[in-house]
Design a protein around this motif. Structure first.
Motif, mmCIF file in Angstrom:
data_model
loop_
_atom_site.group_PDB
_atom_site.id
_atom_site.type_symbol
_atom_site.label_atom_id
_atom_site.label_comp_id
_atom_site.label_asym_id
_atom_site.label_seq_id
_atom_site.Cartn_x
_atom_site.Cartn_y
_atom_site.Cartn_z
ATOM 1 N N ASN A 76 1.022 -1.089 -0.068
ATOM 2 C CA ASN A 76 0.008 0.131 0.078
ATOM 3 C C ASN A 76 0.935 1.166 -0.149
ATOM 4 O O ASN A 76 1.891 1.454 0.854
ATOM 5 N N ARG A 77 0.702 2.238 -0.956
ATOM 6 C CA ARG A 77 1.273 3.223 -0.899
ATOM 7 C C ARG A 77 1.426 4.112 0.436
ATOM 8 O O ARG A 77 2.194 5.088 0.621
ATOM 9 N N ARG A 78 0.664 4.060 1.195
ATOM 10 C CA ARG A 78 0.344 4.793 2.644
ATOM 11 C C ARG A 78 1.711 4.360 3.543
ATOM 12 O O ARG A 78 1.923 5.170 4.235
ATOM 13 N N PHE A 79 2.255 3.292 3.141
ATOM 14 C CA PHE A 79 3.281 2.739 4.113
ATOM 15 C C PHE A 79 4.595 3.251 3.610
ATOM 16 O O PHE A 79 5.603 3.113 4.299
ATOM 17 N N ALA A 80 4.670 4.294 2.587
ATOM 18 C CA ALA A 80 5.906 4.790 2.120
ATOM 19 C C ALA A 80 6.823 5.506 3.332
ATOM 20 O O ALA A 80 8.061 5.194 3.215
ATOM 21 N N ASN A 81 6.405 6.042 4.265
ATOM 22 C CA ASN A 81 7.108 6.461 5.202
ATOM 23 C C ASN A 81 7.480 5.805 6.619
ATOM 24 O O ASN A 81 7.872 6.190 7.632
ATOM 25 N N ARG A 82 6.897 4.337 6.591
ATOM 26 C CA ARG A 82 6.942 3.467 7.822
ATOM 27 C C ARG A 82 8.485 3.009 7.769
ATOM 28 O O ARG A 82 8.948 3.029 6.696
ATOM 29 N N PHE A 83 8.747 2.615 8.966
ATOM 30 C CA PHE A 83 10.163 1.841 9.004
ATOM 31 C C PHE A 83 9.837 0.459 8.782
ATOM 32 O O PHE A 83 8.909 -0.275 9.277
ATOM 33 N N PRO A 84 10.931 -0.411 8.662
ATOM 34 C CA PRO A 84 10.673 -1.792 8.460
ATOM 35 C C PRO A 84 10.160 -2.486 9.718
ATOM 36 O O PRO A 84 9.532 -3.478 9.382
ATOM 37 N N HIS A 85 10.678 -1.965 10.810
ATOM 38 C CA HIS A 85 9.967 -2.829 11.975
ATOM 39 C C HIS A 85 8.483 -2.920 12.109
ATOM 40 O O HIS A 85 7.751 -3.512 12.735
ATOM 41 N N GLU A 86 7.792 -1.669 11.307
ATOM 42 C CA GLU A 86 6.283 -1.769 11.640
ATOM 43 C C GLU A 86 5.588 -2.710 10.644
ATOM 44 O O GLU A 86 4.530 -2.834 10.305
ATOM 45 N N PHE A 87 6.267 -3.537 9.881
ATOM 46 C CA PHE A 87 5.975 -4.451 8.634
ATOM 47 C C PHE A 87 5.633 -5.741 9.311
ATOM 48 O O PHE A 87 6.658 -6.379 10.059
ATOM 49 N N SER A 88 5.043 -6.551 8.710
ATOM 50 C CA SER A 88 4.890 -8.119 8.981
ATOM 51 C C SER A 88 6.032 -8.742 8.014
ATOM 52 O O SER A 88 6.488 -7.994 7.223
ATOM 53 N N GLY A 89 6.386 -9.921 8.166
ATOM 54 C CA GLY A 89 7.540 -10.820 7.616
ATOM 55 C C GLY A 89 7.465 -10.594 6.048
ATOM 56 O O GLY A 89 8.262 -10.316 5.201
ATOM 57 N N GLY A 90 6.121 -11.011 5.745
ATOM 58 C CA GLY A 90 5.577 -10.994 4.253
ATOM 59 C C GLY A 90 5.752 -9.581 3.507
ATOM 60 O O GLY A 90 6.372 -9.537 2.579
ATOM 61 N N GLN A 91 5.402 -8.567 4.380
ATOM 62 C CA GLN A 91 5.461 -7.288 3.745
ATOM 63 C C GLN A 91 6.868 -6.893 3.598
ATOM 64 O O GLN A 91 7.264 -6.260 2.616
ATOM 65 N N ARG A 92 7.601 -7.236 4.704
ATOM 66 C CA ARG A 92 9.059 -6.827 4.649
ATOM 67 C C ARG A 92 9.829 -7.558 3.255
ATOM 68 O O ARG A 92 10.592 -7.012 2.488
ATOM 69 N N GLN A 93 9.552 -8.622 3.186
ATOM 70 C CA GLN A 93 9.961 -9.627 1.920
ATOM 71 C C GLN A 93 9.503 -8.740 0.673
ATOM 72 O O GLN A 93 10.341 -8.633 -0.364
#
Lengths: 567, 335, 351
Positions: free
Chosen positions: C148-165
């Motif tokens: 999702n484009r909204r995530f552009a300014n988030r940091f890696p630790h805020e995502f799930s494993g799949g999203q990080r990949q």
């Protein structure tokens, strides 16, 4: 600069009679350094030498001592005596006459009221005055007129030169200290750090335990002095650093208390930038023999008390042998160099009072062995330690933690082992040893050891109070909460009687004779006290500083008004 | 973050009270007494009176309660009086040093500037030296530079300041008469020449302390860099084709700084604590010299107050380090 | 270079040794032969699976290919250039062509950089895009990987494993690479997510014509995605076969053992299937056996295996195997493979 000093000189010449060719404030700044920093400028609230010396540049007593120990008038026109009528015939009063026209540094006149106030200040029971003993036996201090003060004593006082004499007892300005009497004394921070005085300098800046900045006192009584326009005392560091700052780097002109190892002394002196000077006062490094039994087997409260005499140190032959085995020259060389000299007396100075007791100066190991042998102390079981009646010559020898003292302990242990005396050494933190805590077993008063070593001296030139310390009733014991100065628990009625005779004697020659006798009674006659080294205070001054006259009887800075820059 | 800070501050109050009691008792029960400073020529009766005048004969708990009152009420009140001209103190006694009879806080106030200038500069210089050394040592691990850096750090760690200080004095003041050995605290910096004079007198104590500080910090920097250098994201950065400069200075350094910054923050109380030996050696009248002087003289109010102030600073800077950690590392959130 | 038209990646005699220092003087006393004389090719648009148990050197091989390690010897020709020989700056310029998706999506993302700066950083470095163009490209990449484009300014630790990949993949795609090494990209993910990520990789390959080296120990996933599969054992490729051939009939005894452990979805076949259990542990790569690396555990070991290292040679239609069992005649067959390798390379630098 030249024009300025010429103008200043001209002003002086106009204002005062042209007394000397020296002029006030022409030699710039004199810089002093003390290894211990100055905490307070009021000797009545501090017994620290550093504080008393620093204060002596600013506040002065009525009279002081010169480098020979003789009295010199400071704020008075003459030293009172029976002959000039200053001291009453019955020795119960003394009258001081202030110099006319004397001014405080702030320009106000010095009057009898200031002297009387200073007396009140120190004698206030709530003030905790460090110099209270100087005012012992004073009944009253009153003004005869504006410029003379009469001190009346409770009884005849053979030595009335205690109060207001010497740098420990200077005159304070009443106007400045009026609000600081009694319990308020410690709260007067400004007064205590920047007292107004009559001395050659006045304080311009004071940082606690660091720096005292001073400038020449414009109202000093000698218009030509001091030669220096300003003075600064920088404190802190250590003896080595202070000595170096004068002798090696030349950053400072004068360093007090630069007691450093003899080899460093020689190396620094060889650089040729300055000289070491020694003030030999009355400080004696000594061994004190315990005349009572310190055994831990005795019940608490009976250890080291007169109830139980010492098993072997009560034998004079043992004490004498211990003294004979010591080589005092070696000790001096190892520990103090130029700052010490071997001695057999507890009153080593002034010359008038010093006994010609030199018998101990030559080491005699063989003599010591023979003495013990004839006294029946022999090594029967071949363990190298002498014994008699089942009592072994085994000594616990205590002192404070201090590198020189540990050297002394090691050397003396070797000599004693050689004559068949087993020695165990103990070093105690000085703040415990001298701390006087009745709850601690390690104080020098409790003396839970056979022999202890420390240094002691007396204040000023009169040894009477000092000799009084060896009276029977001055022995520390549980009854007096271990307060007392007779560490040895030495008790000789003849000694007590002679001390009483001394305090009743006024004739100087007779006093000297009694003093010598008393000195000999505790040293060469009984070996209760075994003096080792007469210690001086080693100071250093640069070759660019002139006029220094080292003085052991008063502040070392007693003649700072006369110091000048060598050009 | 705010609730976290407030909670920690509230928790700090009982902690500090407890610490103050422990400090007070420890210092008090330690052997030695102010008596030992009084020369033997002073008779016992006079000594007793002097001790009484100091209040040193009071039972320890009486003195503790008095000290608490002085520390937490009289001293702040005095400060407020000084600012606003009020009279909250009302003649109550402040904490007085037994040695100098001056208020302990006046002494501290006189000494803080020297300590902050000298020790603070040394800390900054130390950091400035340590950072590049630590970074480059880690980047070129086991290289000659790293080995030399390790050697210097070992020397900085293991050589005591009294030794390095004396060595510096002998070299830079005795052999080469360039620098003064005694710090002149009365020197006022007013112009260029007095500024140079100030620099010259600061040079040696700053060098001595900076060496010691740099040793520790460069090691932290190096190990933190090494730890991050092996991380996957560094490999990612390289795989992205970033220049080594960017890889090291942006990716690795920024992540490595997190623990180092907290170590630096935790070290700040020691700046206020001063450097006992160095200050003494060079005659810098800072807090460290005051503390050691007070310990020597058994000046208990001074020792107790200083020790307690250090305790407060340590607690505060621990909190600051925690907060910094939270600010620097986006993964950490305090609730 | 003859086959350069179809072969995007050619690896020839690649060795990756890690030196071992020991003793007081830290003398070079040996090497860990993580990758020992490996040769293979990957055709453009192909997915080569690389399987093997952990510690066999798969990841090292992947990293050495992209020169994240400095290879000890060998050639790695990617898109016509020998990556192993490129100078630092030229290599940096080359990097956009070849990218990597890492195993641990958490560790491989800089924790202090936001998503958009992670994806955007290589664009800054390697392209001349304006800020707005760059932002657009970032959004485009995020769309491609399903973030999702909204995530552009988030940091890696805020995502799930799949999203990080997915971030890791978007990052790898940013510079339009031709070749991507997927180093166990799904190993750290939940099973439910694994398929999503693999499907994403497949979709992207179709759309963008990517070439993959897909490293995994998950044989079923490799079967799903790979065209050909290389089986690695102790730093060497023991078999390289087209996927279906390999899974139907593994040639090398090790490949056989490995595949026997795969879950068989067909219950009938699962019942009749025999698992081959290997005895013993993987030998140390610092001190491999003298003969065939697999000789210590091989159920079909014979005398020649103990003395001679077999090299990879062609056996039947596109299949290569390194096993003496399949060497019909000569004791040291070497020239049957796609890449003839000289004898000295085979012996390595063992001491």
């Amino acid at each position: 600069m030249n024009l300025k000093s010429a103008l200043l000189g001209a002003v002086c010449a106009f204002a005062m009679a042209p007394a000397a060719f020296a002029e006030r404030g022409t030699d710039g700044e004199v810089k002093l350094t003390f290894p211990q920093a100055v905490s307070i400028m009021n000797p009545y609230l501090s017994s620290g030498t550093k504080d008393i010396f620093a204060a002596s540049m600013v506040i002065e007593p009525l009279a002081g001592f010169d480098d020979t120990g003789a009295l010199v008038a400071k704020l008075v026109s003459e030293i009172p005596s029976v002959a000039n009528g200053g001291i009453s015939e019955d020795l119960t009063s003394i009258t001081w006459k202030l110099l006319p026209g004397l001014l405080w540094a702030d320009g106000s006149p010095v009057t009898a009221a200031d002297v009387i106030f200073t007396g009140q200040y120190c004698m206030d029971p709530a003030g905790g005055c460090a110099q209270l003993s100087k005012f012992d036996g004073i009944k009253s201090i009153e003004a005869v007129d504006d410029m003379s003060v009469k001190i009346t004593f409770n009884g005849p006082k053979p030595n009335p030169f205690t109060a207001f004499v010497g740098s420990t007892s200077p005159i304070l300005q009443k106007a400045q200290f009026e609000a600081c009497l009694g319990a308020a004394a410690p709260t007067c921070t400004d007064q205590n750090s920047m007292p107004i005085g009559t001395g050659p300098f006045k304080v311009t800046g004071f940082t606690v335990n660091d720096t005292v900045s001073m400038e020449a006192n414009a109202n000093y009584r000698d218009p030509a002095k001091p030669a220096f326009a300003a003075a600064v005392i920088k404190g802190g560091g250590d003896a080595e650093g202070s000595a170096r700052a004068v002798m090696s780097t030349g950053e400072f002109d004068y360093a007090w208390n630069t007691q450093i190892p003899p080899d460093s002394q020689a190396a620094m002196a060889a650089e040729g930038k300055g000289v070491f000077v020694v003030a030999f006062g009355t400080l004696i490094e000594r061994l004190e023999m315990n005349m009572t039994n310190p055994s831990a087997d005795l019940p608490e409260g009976e250890r080291s008390t007169t109830k139980h005499p010492h098993p072997f140190l009560s034998d004079i032959n043992v004490r004498k042998a211990l003294s004979m085995a010591i080589d005092r020259h070696t000790l001096t060389e190892v520990g103090y160099g130029a700052g010490g000299t071997p001695s057999c007396n507890i009153v080593p100075a002034p010359a008038l009072y010093a006994s010609d007791n030199t018998g101990c100066l030559t080491q005699d190991i063989e003599g010591a062995k023979a003495l013990l042998e004839t006294a029946g102390w022999v090594d029967t079981d071949g363990d190298g330690i002498r014994e008699k009646d089942g009592k072994k010559l085994s000594i616990l020898y205590q002192s404070t933690v201090n590198p020189i003292r540990q050297d002394f302990q090691a050397l003396i242990k070797d000599w004693w082992t050689e004559i068949g005396v087993e020695t165990e050494l103990k070093a105690i933190d000085p703040s415990v040893f001298f701390g006087g805590d009745a709850g601690s077993p390690d104080t020098f008063q409790k003396f839970y050891a056979d022999v202890e070593m420390y240094a002691n001296n007396f204040d000023g030139t009169d040894p009477e109070a000092y000799l009084t310390q060896y009276k029977c009733d001055k022995a520390p014991s549980p009854e007096n909460q271990w307060q007392g100065e007779n560490m040895n628990r030495f008790c000789d009625p003849a000694y007590d009687a002679m001390v009483a005779e001394l305090s009743g004697t006024r004739d100087e020659a007779k006093r000297a004779e009694l003093t010598k006798k008393l000195n000999d009674m505790v040293t060469k006659d009984s070996f209760v006290v075994v003096p080792l080294v007469h210690r001086g205070t080693l100071s250093a001054h640069s070759n660019a500083l002139g006029g220094v006259k080292i003085n052991a009887w008063d502040s070392e800075l007693w003649n700072v008004a006369d110091w000048f820059r060598v050009k | 973050m705010l609730t976290f800070t407030l909670r920690r501050l509230l928790l700090a109050i009982p902690t500090l009270l407890f610490i103050s009691l422990i400090i007070f008792l420890l210092v008090d029960l330690a052997p030695g007494s102010p008596m030992s400073e009084i020369p033997l020529t002073v008779p016992p009766e006079v000594r007793k009176k002097m001790i009484e005048a100091l209040g040193a004969d009071q039972p320890v708990f009486v003195r503790y309660i008095l000290w608490l009152r002085q520390f937490f009420w009289v001293e702040p009140a005095n400060l407020i009086d000084g600012w606003f001209g009020t009279n909250l103190v009302g003649g109550e006694q402040r904490i007085l040093s037994w040695q100098s009879r001056s208020p302990v806080f006046t002494v501290i106030g006189q000494r803080i500037p020297q300590t902050l200038t000298v020790i603070g500069t040394a800390y900054l210089v130390g950091i400035a030296i340590a950072m590049p050394i630590g970074i480059y040592s880690a980047y070129r691990q086991y290289s000659v530079f790293d080995q030399i850096g390790t050697l210097i750090a070992m020397i900085g760690f293991s050589v005591p300041t009294f030794f390095s200080g004396t060595l510096f004095i002998i070299v830079f003041a005795v052999w080469l008469p360039w620098l003064p050995t005694k710090y002149d605290t009365t020197l006022a910096v007013t112009d260029w020449s007095s500024f140079l004079q100030q620099l010259r007198q600061m040079a040696m104590p700053v060098m001595v302390l900076a060496l010691a500080n740099a040793a520790a910090i460069s090691r932290y920097m190096r190990s933190s860099m090494l730890e991050n250098m092996g991380q996957d994201y560094v490999r990612t950065a390289r795989a992205k084709g970033m220049t080594e400069r960017v890889v090291v200075l942006k990716h690795v350094l920024r992540n490595s700084l997190i623990p180092v910054v907290t170590v630096i923050a935790l070290g700040i109380p020691s700046i206020f604590g001063g450097a006992i030996i160095t200050e003494n050696l060079f005659g810098v009248n800072g807090i460290g010299a005051a503390l050691i002087g007070a310990i020597h003289a058994n000046d208990l109010p001074m020792v107790q107050t200083l020790a307690f102030i250090f305790a407060v600073l340590i607690v505060v800077f621990n909190l600051i380090a925690d907060i910094l950690y939270g600010l620097l590392d986006p993964r950490i959130r305090y609730e | 270079m003859r086959e350069a038209v179809s072969d995007l990646v050619q690896v020839d005699g690649l060795k990756m040794y890690f030196p071992v220092y020991s003793g007081v003087l830290r003398r070079h006393s040996g090497d860990i032969k993580a990758v020992d004389d490996v040769s293979f090719t990957i055709r453009a648009g192909e997915t080569l699976g690389l399987v093997g148990e952990s510690g066999c050197g798969k990841s090292t091989l992947g990293r050495a290919l992209l020169r994240l390690y400095e290879p000890t010897a060998g050639r790695v020709v990617i898109d016509g250039e020998d990556v192993a020989l490129l100078r630092t700056e030229a290599l940096r310029k080359k990097r956009p062509t070849m990218q990597m998706v890492f195993q641990d999506p958490q560790a491989s993302l800089n924790p202090r950089m936001s998503l958009s700066s992670i994806i955007g950083e290589p664009l800054v470095e390697h392209t001349a895009l304006s800020t707005a163009q760059r932002q657009e490209r970032i959004y485009e990449l995020m769309d491609q990987v399903g973030l999702n484009r909204r995530f552009a300014n988030r940091f890696p630790h805020e995502f799930s494993g799949g999203q990080r990949q997915r971030i890791g993949i978007a990052r790898a795609l940013a510079l339009n690479p031709k070749f991507i090494v997927c180093d166990e990209p799904i190993a750290a993910l939940d099973v439910s997510i694994q398929a999503q990520v693999v499907n994403l990789l497949e979709d992207l390959q179709d759309k963008l014509g990517l070439t993959y080296l897909f490293i995994s120990h998950d044989l079923s996933m490799v079967r799903h995605i790979a065209d050909r599969v290389a089986v690695m054992y102790l730093g060497r490729i023991v078999e390289l076969s087209p996927r279906d051939d390999l899974y139907a009939r593994p040639l090398h005894p090790y490949a056989e053992a490995l595949l026997s452990a795969v879950n068989e979805p067909d219950p009938v076949r699962a019942r009749t299937r025999q698992r081959i259990l290997l005895k013993g542990d993987l030998p140390s790569p610092a001190n491999p056996p003298k003969g065939c690396n697999f000789c210590t555990r091989c159920p079909k070991v014979f005398a020649r295996c103990l003395s001679e290292k077999p090299s990879l040679f062609q056996v039947e239609g596109g299949r290569q195997v390194a096993c003496h069992l399949y060497d019909p005649a000569k004791p040291s067959a070497g020239s049957t493979g796609g890449f003839p390798h000289p004898k000295h390379l085979q012996q390595g630098v063992s001491e």
